[in-house]
Scaffold this motif. Structure first.
Motif, short mmCIF file in Angstrom:
data_model
loop_
_atom_site.label_atom_id
_atom_site.label_comp_id
_atom_site.label_asym_id
_atom_site.label_seq_id
_atom_site.Cartn_x
_atom_site.Cartn_y
_atom_site.Cartn_z
N ARG A 121 0.84 -1.20 0.00
CA ARG A 121 0.00 0.00 0.00
C ARG A 121 0.87 1.25 0.00
O ARG A 121 0.63 2.19 -0.75
CB ARG A 121 -0.90 0.01 1.23
CG ARG A 121 -2.09 -0.90 1.13
CD ARG A 121 -2.95 -0.75 2.36
NE ARG A 121 -3.60 0.56 2.40
CZ ARG A 121 -4.28 1.01 3.46
NH1 ARG A 121 -4.38 0.27 4.53
NH2 ARG A 121 -4.83 2.19 3.43
N ALA A 122 1.88 1.24 0.83
CA ALA A 122 2.77 2.40 0.90
C ALA A 122 3.44 2.62 -0.45
O ALA A 122 3.54 3.75 -0.94
CB ALA A 122 3.81 2.20 1.99
N GLY A 123 3.86 1.51 -1.06
CA GLY A 123 4.51 1.62 -2.36
C GLY A 123 3.61 2.28 -3.38
O GLY A 123 4.03 3.15 -4.15
N LEU A 124 2.35 1.87 -3.36
CA LEU A 124 1.40 2.45 -4.30
C LEU A 124 1.18 3.93 -4.01
O LEU A 124 1.00 4.74 -4.93
CB LEU A 124 0.07 1.70 -4.24
CG LEU A 124 0.15 0.27 -4.78
CD1 LEU A 124 -1.16 -0.47 -4.52
CD2 LEU A 124 0.46 0.30 -6.27
N GLY A 125 1.22 4.26 -2.74
CA GLY A 125 1.10 5.67 -2.36
C GLY A 125 2.19 6.49 -3.01
O GLY A 125 1.93 7.57 -3.55
N PHE A 126 3.41 5.94 -3.01
CA PHE A 126 4.50 6.68 -3.65
C PHE A 126 4.30 6.78 -5.16
O PHE A 126 4.64 7.78 -5.77
CB PHE A 126 5.84 6.03 -3.30
CG PHE A 126 6.27 6.33 -1.90
CD1 PHE A 126 6.64 7.63 -1.56
CD2 PHE A 126 6.29 5.35 -0.92
CE1 PHE A 126 7.03 7.94 -0.27
CE2 PHE A 126 6.66 5.65 0.38
CZ PHE A 126 7.04 6.95 0.71
#
Lengths: 750, 191
Positions: A537-542
């Motif tokens: 999820r964090a990766g997608l946020g970036f």
């Protein structure tokens, strides 16, 4: 109605097929085989007479029936740009034989339309009238004909047939064979007649008051029924409805056929003409040819014979403007029927999933699969449905905005929202908020119990809806193959059609993900969700923040560095507000969080409206293209001027927010081979930058049936009205070929 | 139905826009290879008049003229006056070996540019075989069209347009006629 109208042709076709199968019996001397290739005659020739006997002083129809092998053709009286007219030399004792009554010919195009010829395939009966003298000697009169013709398939073979038979000249009643009579009548019906006799009025206008040697000109030929009946082209392809005769020193090509409103049902053919540089030796001041019309569901063939004003070289002539001569913009609403536009929209929507614009969202969806796949099936389907609804709702909203703007008198194009800096700012804000959500800074919603389950419900159906919205918003700056035609169609159509096409695009766009959610047993194919999901999820946020970089770049290019900085500052403040909201959420202070959330949203909206982006305009050179291609700004005048100077022109329409455009520009247009080909061939490169609203660019796109960028046009000075339109996705080879076709290598200037 | 056919037809014409060069303007430059592999470009012949002859041995019009030695004789006569004669074969299926064989059969000496991709042919707007072009010593196109005024081959003494055009060019005057309708088979371009 159309089916009924086609019936006569169908009947004629069937009749011809049967006739060809059983050509009439003729005496051996009246039958010939010609153009033998590999032991096979390509042409059978038969000398036919309508009746075996004729009275002195009366006329008899005689003819040569040529039956051709499949794929071969013989030529009309004007063979066109190659070939040779068929010739019949008649000798009939006691009779004068009239000229050949040529049936309306077919048009054959070779080498991509470079070579056009006129003639007959399958079978043709060339009729002449033999008028017997009143004092013609009674008894058997020999009928001789020497037929010579060129017959071509790919190769050409000259053929000749000398045919002979006799007819009885006597006072007895002529007894025509009914079958032969029918055959003569059928072919006679296809012989063009004077316009007057058919109740048709013809008129021609020319772009010049008189045509001098060496002039290029345009002409329009109008046909109107005197009784006001609507006329349509009587050929399968409308441009083949007019076949010009050979006019000394003038080459004519039919470029279009239409039924403009100002002709009230009449048919208008557009012609391009080029006069040879030599002065005509004989009279060459008539526009002659034949015209095939369809009236009341039946064919009508008309001889055209109209004045063609000529003038000697160097004479003063004036240009004559006329609405008849205006090339109508290729009307996309006519180019495809509605059902086809819908199919194109579906296909275009599907392809959008692969375009660079949508890739971030697509990644989001792909990575969301593990999360949802292991839930109960109903939940998965609910997800798909929510995403689907999100896409469709946004498409609907977009369609309504387009329709409303147009109703208010503002014409917009595909991706128009990106021309609005405020919109770009709003989308950046949305992406930042969304990214913060993915980072776990806050959860969507205020309900404490739902929040408690937030970990398990990492991707709510609500978010799927929102992702659908985001997919549409990010997809719209891109045009794609198929999509260009569909949205061109939509933008030129009434509001209900816009909505239908936009929804179809939405269905296509949403289809892949929705279909995946419908696959039973999906869970087996994807890994189980776990703590790693939080990292994902964090990766997608970036990834979403990366998209923000792109939007900030657009803002910088379209509204300047000041606006860009303001937007960045705004985003930082917004992020702080969202963080505070998240902190309140975690403190389980639901009511405070709700109040804070609402006020943050309100402040965010106000702040957005206050952003100093709308008035900001970049300094002129800020728009200098960073690709190696460059080019002067597009204008219709610049195109015309370059073409008039004999230079080929390459025009590309682009926008900073169009990722497809940027990909093409970096991968293809800045290729060194392209740059050198453009330079060597003397191309003038013009660029239409649609990053900001520009009515002239929008109008030019519409002229080519498009409502969005990219659009690539390659003009050849030889055909200034007919640029080649390149596809939305370029390749170096395809582009080089187009450049080569438009401009042979420029002569070395030493 | 008819209306979208109209539009489709118009679109297909849009795609097929090419046009011939203009008399009195520089002739399109070309870089070609003949049947022996030797290179020829228009620039090589600056200072000399050049005749281009579109040819295709399979075309009966070409065969008729070669049987009558129309091209060979004229090329030889003009060759003595320092005029360059180049045949161009834009037939998509033609090979250098085909040309060599034809050349041996017919016994002519001039080179035949191998233009199977049709690029030279399309640059010149060559439509028929034969289709003739006369370019003057300055590289200006001075004549294009038929070899003579006898499409059907029925005239015993046809007027040879190329002969008169070259004579005019060498004399420094303008050919008359300079722009005639060529006749013959269509050039068999690769589609």
């Amino acid at each position: 109605m159309r089916v009924l109208a086609a019936l006569p042709y169908l009947c004629l076709g069937l009749w011809l097929a049967t006739a060809a199968a059983a050509a009439p019996d003729v005496p051996e001397s009246a039958y010939g085989e010609a153009a033998v290739e590999a032991g096979e005659p390509r042409v059978e020739a038969r000398l036919l007479v309508e009746s075996e006997s004729v009275r002195p002083g009366e006329a008899l129809r005689v003819g040569v029936l040529l039956t051709l092998d499949r794929g071969w053709h013989v030529y009309w009286r004007n063979s066109g740009q190659s070939g040779l007219a068929t010739r019949l030399d008649w000798k009939i004792q006691g009779a004068e034989v009239g000229a050949i009554e040529w049936p309306f010919p077919g048009v054959f195009r070779e080498a991509d339309g470079l070579i056009t010829t006129y003639g007959y395939a399958n079978e043709v009966l060339l009729i002449s009238e033999a008028r017997f003298a009143p004092d013609a000697r009674e008894g058997d009169a020999p009928v001789l004909v020497d037929a010579s013709f060129l017959v071509c398939e790919v190769q050409c073979i000259p053929g000749e047939a000398k045919l002979a038979r006799s007819v009885r000249v006597s006072q007895a009643d002529a007894l025509p064979d009914p079958e032969l009579h029918a055959l003569f009548e059928e072919w006679q019906a296809r012989v063009p007649r004077a316009a007057d006799a058919l109740g048709v009025e013809l008129e021609a206008v020319y772009s010049l008051s008189a045509v001098r040697p060496g002039d290029s000109f345009r002409a329009a030929l109008a046909a109107r029924a005197r009784d006001g009946a609507p006329l349509e082209a009587g050929t399968r392809e409308a441009v083949n409805a007019f076949v010009p005769d050979l006019i000394e020193g003038v080459e004519l090509a039919v470029t279009g056929a239409r039924q403009p409103e100002f002709l009230a049902g009449g048919l208008l053919l557009s012609l391009d003409g080029r006069a040879a540089v030599d002065a005509p030796k004989g009279p060459a001041d008539r526009l002659r040819g034949v015209l095939a019309l369809e009236r009341d569901g039946g064919p009508a063939y008309v001889e055209v014979d109209l004045p063609l004003p000529r003038a000697p070289a160097g004479a003063d002539v004036s240009a004559i403007p006329s609405p008849w001569l205006e090339t109508p913009p290729p009307d996309p609403a006519l180019a495809v029927p509605f059902w086809q536009a819908i199919l194109l929209a579906l296909a275009g929507g599907l392809i959008l999933n692969l375009m660079p614009c949508v890739l971030p969202v697509l990644a989001l969806k792909v990575f969301a699969l593990p999360e949802i796949a292991h839930r109960d099936r109903a939940g998965v389907i609910r997800h798909g449905a929510a995403y689907f609804a999100g896409v469709l709702a946004t498409m609907l909203a977009l369609a309504l905005v387009v329709a409303a703007l147009r109703a208010a008198g503002t014409s917009v194009g595909w991706g128009f929202q990106f021309q609005e800096p405020l919109f770009v700012a709003a989308i950046s804000a949305v992406l930042v908020v969304f990214a913060l959500n993915l980072f776990g800074v806050f959860e969507i919603g205020f309900d404490a119990t739902a929040l408690a389950n937030a970990g398990a419900q990492a991707t709510g159906a609500r978010r799927s809806f929102f992702e659908g919205l985001l997919a549409v918003v990010l997809a719209t700056p891109c045009s794609a193959p198929f999509l260009g035609t569909a949205i061109g169609f939509a933008f030129a159509s009434p509001a209900p059609t816009i909505v239908a096409i936009f929804l179809a695009i939405g269905v296509g766009l949403a289809a892949p993900f929705v279909l995946v959610t419908l696959v039973p047993g999906l869970a087996r194919f994807v890994p189980r969700s776990g703590p790693w999901m939080l990292h994902l999820r964090a990766g997608l946020g970036f990834a979403l923040l990366g998209t923000c970089v792109w939007l900030l770049w657009i803002m910088g290019r379209s509204a300047g560095a000041g606006a860009q900085t303001a937007l960045l500052a705004y985003l930082v403040v917004l992020a702080a507000g969202v963080w505070a909201f998240g902190a309140l959420q975690r403190a389980e202070r639901t009511h405070v969080a709700r109040a804070a959330g609402l006020s943050i949203a309100l402040l965010a909206a106000l702040g957005l409206a206050a952003l100093p982006v709308a008035e900001a305009r970049p300094v002129a050179d800020a728009a200098a293209p960073e690709g190696k291609l460059g080019g002067a700004p597009f204008s219709r005048e610049a195109v015309s001027a370059a073409l008039a100077a004999g230079r080929p022109v390459f025009v590309y329409f682009t926008a900073d927010w169009c990722l497809t455009c940027k990909v093409n520009e970096h991968a293809v247009l800045s290729d060194t081979r392209i740059a050198s080909a453009l330079a060597e061939r003397g191309f003038v490169t013009l660029v239409g930058d649609w990053t900001r609203r520009d009515e002239s660019i929008r109008a030019e796109l519409a002229r080519f049936g498009k409502a969005g960028v990219p659009l690539y046009l390659v003009y050849s000075p030889g055909a200034p009205d007919r640029p080649a339109v390149l596809p939305e996705l370029l390749t170096v080879d395809l582009f080089l070929n187009a450049l080569r076709a438009a401009a042979p290598e420029k002569e070395k200037t030493t | 139905m008819t209306r979208w056919l109209v539009a489709l037809a118009a679109l297909s014409l849009v795609a097929a826009a090419t046009d011939a060069p203009t008399i009195g303007k520089p002739a399109p430059a070309f870089n070609g290879t003949d049947e022996t592999g030797a290179k020829h470009s228009l620039a090589d012949y600056e200072g000399k008049a050049v005749v281009l002859e579109w040819t295709n041995p399979d075309c009966p019009f070409v065969a008729r003229h070669y049987e009558a030695d129309t091209m060979e004789k004229l090329a030889a006569t003009l060759g003595a006056k320092e005029v360059v004669w180049l045949a161009v074969n834009s037939t998509h299926s033609n090979t250098a070996d085909d040309t060599k064989k034809w050349k041996a059969e017919q016994g002519f000496t001039y080179a035949t540019l191998q233009d199977a991709d049709g690029s030279i042919g399309k640059a010149y707007g060559a439509k028929t075989t034969p289709h003739m072009y006369v370019i003057d010593a300055q590289g200006i196109l001075r004549y294009r069209g038929a070899i003579d005024d006898d499409p059907s081959g029925s005239n015993a003494a046809p007027k040879n347009y190329v002969d008169s055009a070259v004579a005019a060019v060498l004399a420094g005057s303008s050919p008359d006629p300079s722009d005639t309708k060529s006749y013959g088979c269509s050039v068999k371009y690769r589609n």
